[in-house]
Design an enzyme around this catalytic site. Structure first.
Site, PDB file in Angstrom:
ATOM      1  N   THR A  54       0.857  -1.181   0.000  1.00 11.97           N
ATOM      2  CA  THR A  54       0.000   0.000   0.000  1.00 11.97           C
ATOM      3  C   THR A  54       0.890   1.226   0.000  1.00 11.97           C
ATOM      4  O   THR A  54       1.949   1.230   0.648  1.00 11.97           O
ATOM      5  CB  THR A  54      -0.922   0.031   1.232  1.00 11.97           C
ATOM      6  OG1 THR A  54      -1.464   1.352   1.392  1.00 11.97           O
ATOM      7  CG2 THR A  54      -0.187  -0.319   2.506  1.00 11.97           C
ATOM      8  N   CYS A  76      -2.207   4.820  -5.466  1.00 10.51           N
ATOM      9  CA  CYS A  76      -2.910   3.981  -4.500  1.00 10.51           C
ATOM     10  C   CYS A  76      -2.982   2.616  -5.137  1.00 10.51           C
ATOM     11  O   CYS A  76      -3.291   2.498  -6.333  1.00 10.51           O
ATOM     12  CB  CYS A  76      -4.302   4.540  -4.214  1.00 10.51           C
ATOM     13  SG  CYS A  76      -5.344   3.410  -3.285  1.00 10.51           S
TER      14      CYS A  76
END
Length: 238
Positions: A83, A196
């Site tokens: 992430t 992202c």
């Protein structure tokens, strides 16, 4: 082949993409039915989100550091935080282990520098867009990152958390994101960072009005390069 350690579950939607990309790349490189030596520790994302919302980044760093240490103890030769947002505490996680932490920001910056990109737009969570860790680290690598305006930052953040992390893909949201990109293009952006790890679920970097750099794919490929370095050496020795 070196073992890859993945800190996943943030969200599990993108962790599944990592697993697929890494294994596809190994099979492509080695042929046959080869696949990667991968260990995945998938955390309960809600507990991490609660820490993010409360600004408890020290607690988040402690949690991910414990996970990284567990992966190293199990034989991982490198660690990836799957992430972008949690790279806010990447340095703390790296300090907790002796194996390399492959940093998604550094790898994405290197890809853009190689392509001659100077002024990319960052599409990411509010934490990644608004905290200085991402933009500042990119600037140290010579990449001047743009972020959307306040309204667009809210739009992108909400699409990520309310939809993509829940496996919801809406054409209306794709259209809205394309609007953000077009506005940035008019303001001088020369590329788009899918910053992202879920954004690749809704935007195809090959079908954007500017060159797209998918941080998930870049990160996964960097892990494969690291894992197969030992395999290449053994192949040559044989």
């Amino acid at each position: 082949m070196r073992k890859i350690g993945l800190i996943g579950g943030m969200s599990f939607e993108s962790s599944a993409v990592y697993y697929r990309m890494i294994n596809e790349a190994v099979r492509s490189r080695l042929g046959g039915l080869h696949s990667a030596e991968v260990m995945l520790h998938s955390v309960d994302f809600q507990t991490i989100v609660d820490m993010q919302k409360a600004g408890r980044w020290d607690d988040a760093a402690k949690r991910l550091s414990e996970v990284a240490q567990g992966l190293q103890a199990a034989g991982a030769a490198c660690v990836l935080i799957c992430t972008n947002t949690m790279h806010l505490i990447a340095d703390e996680v790296q300090s907790a282990v002796s194996v390399p932490l492959i940093n998604i920001i550094d790898e994405t910056a290197a890809s853009m520098k190689a392509a001659g990109i100077k002024r990319p737009l960052l599409l990411a969570t509010r934490y990644t867009m608004e905290h200085g860790f991402y933009v500042n680290r990119m600037a140290a690598d010579g990449v001047d990152v743009m972020v959307p305006n306040a309204e667009d930052r809210t739009l992108v953040h909400d699409i990520i958390f309310n939809e993509l992390c829940a496996g919801i893909i809406l054409d209306s949201s794709r259209t809205a994101l394309m609007g953000v990109i077009e506005r940035a293009k008019a303001e001088g952006a020369d590329a788009i960072i899918l910053g992202c790890t879920e954004i690749c679920l809704i935007l195809d970097p090959a079908n954007l009005p500017l060159p797209g750099f998918d941080s998930t794919a870049i990160h996964a490929n960097a892990a494969v390069e690291f894992a197969l370095d030992a395999a290449k050496l053994e192949s040559r020795a044989a």
